[in-house]
Design an enzyme around this catalytic site. Structure first.
Site, PDB file in Angstrom:
ATOM      1  N   ASP A  80     -18.039   6.101   2.533  1.00 31.24           N
ATOM      2  CA  ASP A  80     -18.198   5.187   3.671  1.00 31.24           C
ATOM      3  C   ASP A  80     -19.426   5.596   4.496  1.00 31.24           C
ATOM      4  O   ASP A  80     -20.195   4.749   4.964  1.00 31.24           O
ATOM      5  CB  ASP A  80     -16.952   5.237   4.562  1.00 31.24           C
ATOM      6  CG  ASP A  80     -15.681   5.285   3.726  1.00 31.24           C
ATOM      7  OD1 ASP A  80     -14.971   4.291   3.667  1.00 31.24           O
ATOM      8  OD2 ASP A  80     -15.436   6.334   3.078  1.00 31.24           O
ATOM      9  N   ARG A 105       0.834  -1.210   0.000  1.00 26.89           N
ATOM     10  CA  ARG A 105       0.000   0.000   0.000  1.00 26.89           C
ATOM     11  C   ARG A 105       0.863   1.252   0.000  1.00 26.89           C
ATOM     12  O   ARG A 105       0.536   2.259  -0.604  1.00 26.89           O
ATOM     13  CB  ARG A 105      -0.883  -0.001   1.256  1.00 26.89           C
ATOM     14  CG  ARG A 105      -2.157  -0.796   1.072  1.00 26.89           C
ATOM     15  CD  ARG A 105      -2.891  -0.857   2.378  1.00 26.89           C
ATOM     16  NE  ARG A 105      -3.148   0.500   2.857  1.00 26.89           N
ATOM     17  CZ  ARG A 105      -4.333   0.961   3.204  1.00 26.89           C
ATOM     18  NH1 ARG A 105      -5.362   0.182   3.144  1.00 26.89           N
ATOM     19  NH2 ARG A 105      -4.501   2.185   3.623  1.00 26.89           N
ATOM     20  N   ARG A 158     -22.456   4.505   2.649  1.00 25.28           N
ATOM     21  CA  ARG A 158     -22.647   3.053   2.818  1.00 25.28           C
ATOM     22  C   ARG A 158     -23.245   2.751   4.188  1.00 25.28           C
ATOM     23  O   ARG A 158     -24.128   1.903   4.320  1.00 25.28           O
ATOM     24  CB  ARG A 158     -21.292   2.337   2.681  1.00 25.28           C
ATOM     25  CG  ARG A 158     -20.788   2.309   1.261  1.00 25.28           C
ATOM     26  CD  ARG A 158     -19.348   1.832   1.172  1.00 25.28           C
ATOM     27  NE  ARG A 158     -18.945   1.667  -0.220  1.00 25.28           N
ATOM     28  CZ  ARG A 158     -17.695   1.685  -0.645  1.00 25.28           C
ATOM     29  NH1 ARG A 158     -16.700   1.870   0.211  1.00 25.28           N
ATOM     30  NH2 ARG A 158     -17.412   1.507  -1.914  1.00 25.28           N
ATOM     31  N   HIS A 168     -10.038   7.050   5.083  1.00 25.56           N
ATOM     32  CA  HIS A 168     -10.859   6.295   4.129  1.00 25.56           C
ATOM     33  C   HIS A 168     -10.085   4.996   3.902  1.00 25.56           C
ATOM     34  O   HIS A 168      -9.221   4.910   3.047  1.00 25.56           O
ATOM     35  CB  HIS A 168     -11.030   7.089   2.831  1.00 25.56           C
ATOM     36  CG  HIS A 168     -11.624   6.281   1.716  1.00 25.56           C
ATOM     37  ND1 HIS A 168     -12.860   5.695   1.795  1.00 25.56           N
ATOM     38  CD2 HIS A 168     -11.137   5.949   0.498  1.00 25.56           C
ATOM     39  CE1 HIS A 168     -13.116   5.040   0.676  1.00 25.56           C
ATOM     40  NE2 HIS A 168     -12.089   5.179  -0.132  1.00 25.56           N
TER      41      HIS A 168
HETATM   42  P1  6V0 Z   1      -8.994   3.923 -13.656  1.00 28.51           P
HETATM   43  O1  6V0 Z   1     -10.250   3.454 -14.317  1.00 28.51           O
HETATM   44  O2  6V0 Z   1      -7.731   3.164 -13.856  1.00 28.51           O
HETATM   45  O3  6V0 Z   1      -8.768   5.444 -14.114  1.00 28.51           O
HETATM   46  C1  6V0 Z   1      -7.643   6.180 -13.791  1.00 28.51           C
HETATM   47  C2  6V0 Z   1      -7.453   7.202 -14.903  1.00 28.51           C
HETATM   48  O4  6V0 Z   1      -6.393   8.072 -14.520  1.00 28.51           O
HETATM   49  C3  6V0 Z   1      -7.072   6.592 -16.253  1.00 28.51           C
HETATM   50  O5  6V0 Z   1      -7.950   7.058 -17.261  1.00 28.51           O
HETATM   51  C4  6V0 Z   1      -5.634   7.078 -16.463  1.00 28.51           C
HETATM   52  O6  6V0 Z   1      -5.317   7.299 -17.838  1.00 28.51           O
HETATM   53  C5  6V0 Z   1      -5.646   8.376 -15.672  1.00 28.51           C
HETATM   54  N1  6V0 Z   1      -4.307   8.833 -15.274  1.00 28.51           N
HETATM   55  C6  6V0 Z   1      -3.305   8.112 -14.723  1.00 28.51           C
HETATM   56  N2  6V0 Z   1      -2.238   8.907 -14.509  1.00 28.51           N
HETATM   57  C7  6V0 Z   1      -2.590  10.155 -14.917  1.00 28.51           C
HETATM   58  C8  6V0 Z   1      -1.930  11.398 -14.952  1.00 28.51           C
HETATM   59  N3  6V0 Z   1      -0.667  11.531 -14.522  1.00 28.51           N
HETATM   60  N4  6V0 Z   1      -2.574  12.453 -15.448  1.00 28.51           N
HETATM   61  C9  6V0 Z   1      -3.849  12.351 -15.891  1.00 28.51           C
HETATM   62  N5  6V0 Z   1      -4.532  11.190 -15.882  1.00 28.51           N
HETATM   63  C10 6V0 Z   1      -3.908  10.106 -15.407  1.00 28.51           C
HETATM   64  O7  6V0 Z   1      -9.181   4.028 -12.081  1.00 28.51           O
HETATM   65  P2  6V0 Z   1     -10.559   4.350 -11.300  1.00 28.51           P
HETATM   66  O8  6V0 Z   1     -11.254   5.436 -12.006  1.00 28.51           O
HETATM   67  O9  6V0 Z   1     -11.248   3.090 -10.979  1.00 28.51           O
HETATM   68  O10 6V0 Z   1      -9.976   4.921  -9.907  1.00 28.51           O
HETATM   69  C11 6V0 Z   1      -9.353   6.196  -9.846  1.00 28.51           C
HETATM   70  C12 6V0 Z   1      -8.909   6.494  -8.420  1.00 28.51           C
HETATM   71  O11 6V0 Z   1     -10.054   6.650  -7.592  1.00 28.51           O
HETATM   72  C13 6V0 Z   1      -8.085   5.358  -7.803  1.00 28.51           C
HETATM   73  O12 6V0 Z   1      -7.018   5.936  -7.055  1.00 28.51           O
HETATM   74  C14 6V0 Z   1      -9.081   4.683  -6.878  1.00 28.51           C
HETATM   75  O13 6V0 Z   1      -8.458   4.003  -5.825  1.00 28.51           O
HETATM   76  C15 6V0 Z   1      -9.857   5.890  -6.407  1.00 28.51           C
HETATM   77  N6  6V0 Z   1     -11.155   5.620  -5.775  1.00 28.51           N
HETATM   78  C16 6V0 Z   1     -11.508   6.434  -4.761  1.00 28.51           C
HETATM   79  C17 6V0 Z   1     -12.679   6.234  -4.060  1.00 28.51           C
HETATM   80  C18 6V0 Z   1     -12.999   7.139  -2.912  1.00 28.51           C
HETATM   81  O14 6V0 Z   1     -13.932   6.888  -2.127  1.00 28.51           O
HETATM   82  N7  6V0 Z   1     -12.278   8.222  -2.746  1.00 28.51           N
HETATM   83  C19 6V0 Z   1     -13.560   5.198  -4.421  1.00 28.51           C
HETATM   84  C20 6V0 Z   1     -13.241   4.410  -5.476  1.00 28.51           C
HETATM   85  C21 6V0 Z   1     -11.989   4.542  -6.220  1.00 28.51           C
END
Ligand code: 6V0
Length: 317
Positions: free
Chosen positions: A153, A93, A156, A180
């Protein structure tokens, strides 16, 4: 400039993966913004999302949506960061946190270089630590750098309590606070249903068991794992949570939401970003709500703060 008087409501989203695009979809459906800019490392992906969303506009309300670049953040009211790498097998992590912290710094530098002077909202994980990184990198006042914290959270928790008691979740007041993540905690001492304390409502209804309440919290804490096991990622809940927060910020609602914000002595805790109920409005976080915690809750909140402080200190950036 008084942000409250802005005529347009412009939001830029950085990271248009599952979370960013679900959030964008919620914003379009709810007609919350007048301009939406989608930014991603993968421009084609952002462009595809923008085109797809634009075709929904005739079913919602007028707004401009486009894929853009960091320059477009200059006059945005709100920039929301949902970009981030996912955990790779064998990666700890902390490795992931360090990797995402580097990504976050790079993103925030580019946002600030545009001349941006609005509110920055972070959802990427680990959200508390990354919001702290974004705060440092941005130079913005702490009130205007906010994390999504335990907003999901808390939702939920309210949903599961409402399901258990057969009451509309909007009539359940309950908070999850702290990290979180694994060290988050429920504030049982302030759960209320229609204004009645939990134990009063539960006893009146004669179907309230302490062990069920513990199971509800465990389901909240482990919800992300349970969903990821089944569908690989979670995104609708957080997308809607971010949309709710956006409305509170852009429409100066003074809503109480469990965002990740900077502790400067509240609850005897200093120098850490963490989820706590706070009043949010067009200036960002107006104030942290000071709940009268039980001894155990205070201890658990301090424990969560210490875990986050350690993670922040040990980031390899
Ligand atoms: P995903 O579907 O992989 O999307 C991530 C996006 O970020 C992709 O489109 C990448 O191209 C883009 N990306 C990566 N690096 C860069 C950069 N340097 N500049 C611009 N774009 C970039 O991931 P997902 O959308 O599922 O999750 C995104 C983030 O949200 C992760 O860190 C999750 O852990 C987090 N979440 C947070 C939650 C919360 O409660 N705060 C809940 C769910 C997920």
């Amino acid at each position: 400039m008084d942000r409250k008087l802005n005529k347009t409501k412009k939001v830029a989203i950085v990271g248009t993966g599952f979370v960013g695009s679900s959030y964008a979809y919620a914003l379009v459906n709810q007609g919350t913004v007048s301009e939406l800019v989608l930014i991603d490392l993968d421009f084609e992906r952002a462009d595809g999302e923008a085109r797809d969303l634009n075709h929904g506009v005739p079913f919602a309300s007028p707004m401009k949506i486009k894929a853009g670049k960091y320059e477009d953040c200059k006059d945005a009211d709100l920039v929301v960061i949902t970009a981030g790498a996912n955990q790779k097998p064998g990666e700890t992590r902390l490795d992931l946190a360090s990797k995402n912290a580097k990504i976050m710094t790079g993103i925030v530098d580019q946002i600030m270089a545009s001349g941006f002077d609005g509110i920055l909202l972070v959802a990427s994980n680990p959200v508390d630590v990354l919001t702290h990184v974004a705060f440092k990198a941005s130079g913005l006042p702490k009130e205007r750098v906010i994390g999504s914290g335990t907003i999901l959270d808390t939702a939920r928790f309210r949903y599961l309590l409402s399901d258990y008691f057969h009451v509309d979740s909007r009539n359940v007041h309950a908070y999850i606070v702290g990290e979180h993540g694994d060290s988050e905690l429920p504030i049982w001492s302030h759960v209320s249903i229609g204004g009645l304390p939990l134990n009063v409502y539960g006893k009146l209804n004669n179907f309230f068991e302490d062990r069920d309440m513990q199971a509800i919290f465990e389901n909240v804490r482990d919800a992300a794992y349970q969903i990821i096991e089944r569908k690989g990622a979670t995104y609708y809940g957080i997308g809607m949570g971010l949309a709710r927060l956006t409305k509170a910020l852009l429409y100066n609602e003074n809503s109480i939401l469990t965002v990740s914000t900077y502790f400067g002595g509240e609850y005897g805790i200093d120098g850490v970003y963490m989820g706590i109920p706070a009043v949010v409005n067009a200036d960002g976080v107006r104030e942290i709500l000071r709940l009268n915690l039980s001894e155990l809750e205070q201890e658990q909140l301090e424990n969560s703060a210490n875990i986050l402080k350690d993670m922040y200190k040990n980031l390899n950036i």
